[in-house]
Design a protein around this motif. Sequence first.
Motif, mmCIF file in Angstrom:
data_model
loop_
_atom_site.group_PDB
_atom_site.id
_atom_site.type_symbol
_atom_site.label_atom_id
_atom_site.label_comp_id
_atom_site.label_asym_id
_atom_site.label_seq_id
_atom_site.Cartn_x
_atom_site.Cartn_y
_atom_site.Cartn_z
ATOM 1 N N ALA A 283 1.015 -1.370 0.103
ATOM 2 C CA ALA A 283 0.108 0.151 -0.396
ATOM 3 C C ALA A 283 0.693 1.161 0.109
ATOM 4 C CB ALA A 283 -0.911 -0.118 1.016
ATOM 5 N N GLY A 284 2.009 1.419 0.711
ATOM 6 C CA GLY A 284 2.973 2.415 0.794
ATOM 7 C C GLY A 284 3.037 2.597 -0.532
ATOM 8 N N ALA A 285 3.748 1.564 -1.395
ATOM 9 C CA ALA A 285 4.358 1.605 -2.436
ATOM 10 C C ALA A 285 3.000 2.002 -4.023
ATOM 11 C CB ALA A 285 4.894 0.311 -3.188
ATOM 12 N N ALA A 286 1.981 1.247 -3.645
ATOM 13 C CA ALA A 286 1.076 2.314 -4.436
ATOM 14 C C ALA A 286 0.906 3.445 -4.027
ATOM 15 C CB ALA A 286 0.098 1.317 -3.675
ATOM 16 N N TRP A 287 0.746 4.322 -2.871
ATOM 17 C CA TRP A 287 0.342 5.542 -2.658
ATOM 18 C C TRP A 287 2.092 6.229 -3.447
ATOM 19 C CZ3 TRP A 287 4.160 8.683 0.352
ATOM 20 C CH2 TRP A 287 3.008 10.456 0.367
ATOM 21 N N LEU A 288 3.184 6.059 -3.235
ATOM 22 C CA LEU A 288 4.421 6.226 -3.875
ATOM 23 C C LEU A 288 4.080 6.325 -5.298
ATOM 24 C CD1 LEU A 288 7.510 4.935 -1.796
ATOM 25 C CD2 LEU A 288 6.176 7.854 -2.059
ATOM 26 N N ALA A 289 3.812 5.619 -6.194
ATOM 27 C CA ALA A 289 3.054 5.462 -6.978
ATOM 28 C C ALA A 289 1.771 6.523 -7.705
ATOM 29 C CB ALA A 289 2.895 3.942 -7.666
ATOM 30 N N ALA A 290 1.387 6.839 -6.731
ATOM 31 C CA ALA A 290 0.363 8.059 -7.164
ATOM 32 C C ALA A 290 0.845 9.260 -6.981
ATOM 33 C CB ALA A 290 -1.100 7.020 -6.390
ATOM 34 N N LEU A 291 1.552 9.450 -6.429
ATOM 35 C CA LEU A 291 2.050 11.071 -5.676
ATOM 36 C C LEU A 291 2.124 11.461 -6.659
ATOM 37 C CD1 LEU A 291 5.247 10.866 -3.340
ATOM 38 C CD2 LEU A 291 2.732 11.756 -2.666
ATOM 39 N N ASP A 292 2.655 11.803 -7.911
ATOM 40 C CA ASP A 292 1.963 12.706 -9.484
ATOM 41 C C ASP A 292 0.975 12.723 -10.043
ATOM 42 O OD1 ASP A 292 5.032 13.928 -8.595
ATOM 43 O OD2 ASP A 292 5.422 11.949 -10.270
ATOM 44 N N LEU A 293 0.059 11.745 -9.096
ATOM 45 C CA LEU A 293 -0.888 12.342 -10.642
ATOM 46 C C LEU A 293 -2.534 12.345 -9.249
ATOM 47 C CD1 LEU A 293 -0.900 7.688 -11.638
ATOM 48 C CD2 LEU A 293 -0.401 10.558 -13.157
ATOM 49 N N THR A 294 -2.422 12.833 -8.741
ATOM 50 C CA THR A 294 -2.665 13.361 -7.554
ATOM 51 C C THR A 294 -3.126 14.471 -7.002
ATOM 52 O OG1 THR A 294 -4.423 12.243 -4.855
ATOM 53 C CG2 THR A 294 -2.135 11.699 -4.802
ATOM 54 N N PRO A 295 -4.197 14.924 -6.512
ATOM 55 C CA PRO A 295 -4.436 16.410 -6.048
ATOM 56 C C PRO A 295 -3.575 16.268 -4.331
ATOM 57 C CG PRO A 295 -5.921 16.651 -6.839
ATOM 58 C CD PRO A 295 -5.177 14.831 -6.954
ATOM 59 N N ASP A 296 -3.771 15.500 -3.947
ATOM 60 C CA ASP A 296 -4.303 15.246 -2.271
ATOM 61 C C ASP A 296 -3.914 14.223 -1.616
ATOM 62 O OD1 ASP A 296 -5.037 15.831 0.287
ATOM 63 O OD2 ASP A 296 -7.376 15.501 0.046
ATOM 64 N N PRO A 297 -2.459 14.495 -1.957
ATOM 65 C CA PRO A 297 -2.162 13.019 -1.682
ATOM 66 C C PRO A 297 -2.255 12.730 -0.090
ATOM 67 C CG PRO A 297 -0.313 14.850 -1.734
ATOM 68 C CD PRO A 297 -1.871 15.505 -2.131
ATOM 69 N N LYS A 298 -2.358 13.151 0.921
ATOM 70 C CA LYS A 298 -3.041 13.470 1.908
ATOM 71 C C LYS A 298 -4.113 12.560 2.722
ATOM 72 C CE LYS A 298 0.992 15.958 4.891
ATOM 73 N NZ LYS A 298 1.586 16.797 5.906
ATOM 74 N N THR A 299 -4.844 12.866 1.885
ATOM 75 C CA THR A 299 -5.927 12.258 1.795
ATOM 76 C C THR A 299 -5.589 10.520 0.500
ATOM 77 O OG1 THR A 299 -7.368 14.523 1.872
ATOM 78 C CG2 THR A 299 -8.969 11.942 0.983
ATOM 79 N N LEU A 300 -5.456 10.304 0.248
ATOM 80 C CA LEU A 300 -4.893 9.458 -0.317
ATOM 81 C C LEU A 300 -4.710 8.421 1.230
ATOM 82 C CD1 LEU A 300 -5.271 7.723 -2.913
ATOM 83 C CD2 LEU A 300 -3.741 8.105 -3.621
ATOM 84 N N HIS A 301 -2.880 8.798 0.993
ATOM 85 C CA HIS A 301 -2.930 7.502 2.155
ATOM 86 C C HIS A 301 -3.527 7.441 3.334
ATOM 87 C CE1 HIS A 301 0.198 7.262 5.345
ATOM 88 N NE2 HIS A 301 0.976 7.052 4.634
ATOM 89 N N THR A 302 -4.070 8.716 3.749
ATOM 90 C CA THR A 302 -5.639 8.596 4.959
ATOM 91 C C THR A 302 -6.021 7.240 4.503
ATOM 92 O OG1 THR A 302 -4.523 10.035 5.592
ATOM 93 C CG2 THR A 302 -7.100 8.933 6.587
ATOM 94 N N ARG A 303 -5.891 6.538 3.300
ATOM 95 C CA ARG A 303 -7.765 6.052 2.876
ATOM 96 C C ARG A 303 -7.057 4.699 3.272
ATOM 97 N NH1 ARG A 303 -10.549 10.099 -1.688
ATOM 98 N NH2 ARG A 303 -12.017 11.183 0.207
ATOM 99 N N LEU A 304 -4.963 4.599 1.822
ATOM 100 C CA LEU A 304 -4.923 3.526 1.653
ATOM 101 C C LEU A 304 -4.528 2.774 2.929
ATOM 102 C CD1 LEU A 304 -2.299 4.244 -1.755
ATOM 103 C CD2 LEU A 304 -3.943 1.831 -1.221
ATOM 104 N N LEU A 305 -4.162 3.474 4.277
ATOM 105 C CA LEU A 305 -3.007 3.064 5.077
ATOM 106 C C LEU A 305 -3.669 3.792 6.682
ATOM 107 C CD1 LEU A 305 -0.155 3.486 3.689
ATOM 108 C CD2 LEU A 305 -0.293 1.396 4.849
ATOM 109 N N PRO A 306 -5.817 3.737 6.756
ATOM 110 C CA PRO A 306 -5.325 4.276 7.735
ATOM 111 C C PRO A 306 -4.552 4.175 8.761
ATOM 112 C CG PRO A 306 -6.742 2.285 6.557
ATOM 113 C CD PRO A 306 -5.493 2.830 6.405
ATOM 114 N N PRO A 307 -4.676 5.340 9.790
ATOM 115 C CA PRO A 307 -3.958 5.097 11.217
ATOM 116 C C PRO A 307 -3.864 4.082 12.028
ATOM 117 C CG PRO A 307 -5.157 7.589 10.450
ATOM 118 C CD PRO A 307 -5.483 6.545 9.758
#
Length: 307
Positions: A283-307
């Motif tokens: 999931a961390g790798a998927a989030w890194l792959a999406a960094l340049d594709l999403t305007p809201d990376p922190k929200t995406l991180h929370t959805r992929l990797l809930p605290p």
Amino acid sequence: MDVGGTSSRALISDLSGRVLGVGEAAGGNPNSHPADEAVRQIATATRAALRDVDPAAVRAAVIGMAGVSKMADPLFRDLFEREWGRLGLSCELSAISDCEVAFAAGTPEPDGTVLIAGTGAIAARIEQHRLIEVAGGYGWLLGDEGSAYWLGREAVRATLGALDRGEPLHGLTAAVREALLPGDPEAHRKQLITAVHAAPPIRLAELAPLVTKASDPVATEIVERAARVLVDTAARTRAPDDDTPIVLAGGLVAPENPLGKTLRTELASRGFPAPHTAGPGAAGAAWLAALDLTPDPKTLHTRLLPP
């Protein structure tokens, strides 16, 4: 993709954080497996994740891999690229270290430290999501202090020390003797040494749960030393006044593991910020792959990797 020595995992998500596919296979670290076998396992995990996804729709990919330097080997790279093509993937692939993936699996922040303690142990400094400095990670023979290898070795050394002093074995030391020489309560030091040297090195790491499950003073002392040396390793990647996040990853640092608990206490006593615990590496790798594709990376991180 998150690829290690014992398992390879793949995850595909969309930019809302919805998981579209997952896959798992055996270890694909090309430093610990033959190149063709490593590539086969990585492809098996990825193919499973693509089961319900059109490969042409995948826009970016990240593979975090223990042994990522192998990508510079022409033989391995050729095998990998051939298999990548067979999967039907045409997007750009970024191959990075497992340290970068582990850090991203614990926090969306760009800078900080990741401390990994599992079979081996390593700490790394991350800046702008990229590895810039490492400490430890020398492998079982030269270091990896605080790792499962190290715990197992220290448990055997404690057992040998008790035998040398003529002390009866009990608790951890008795468990070590039974694990290495089952059914032989009269075993002496030479038999124990011979058993350890006759086994593959991974046998030492397999003894680590004996340490973390025991509650006697010998086991407690080993766990406390492990926590100290792990924090020492992490400290080598940080300035004294550094307040950036620290992410803990690996089987030994789970909050419910006795070493994980002791490690957190040791970090707090030395003024480290409260650590984050890494979520699934894929999931961390998927989030890194999406960094340049999403305007809201922190929200995406929370959805992929809930605290």
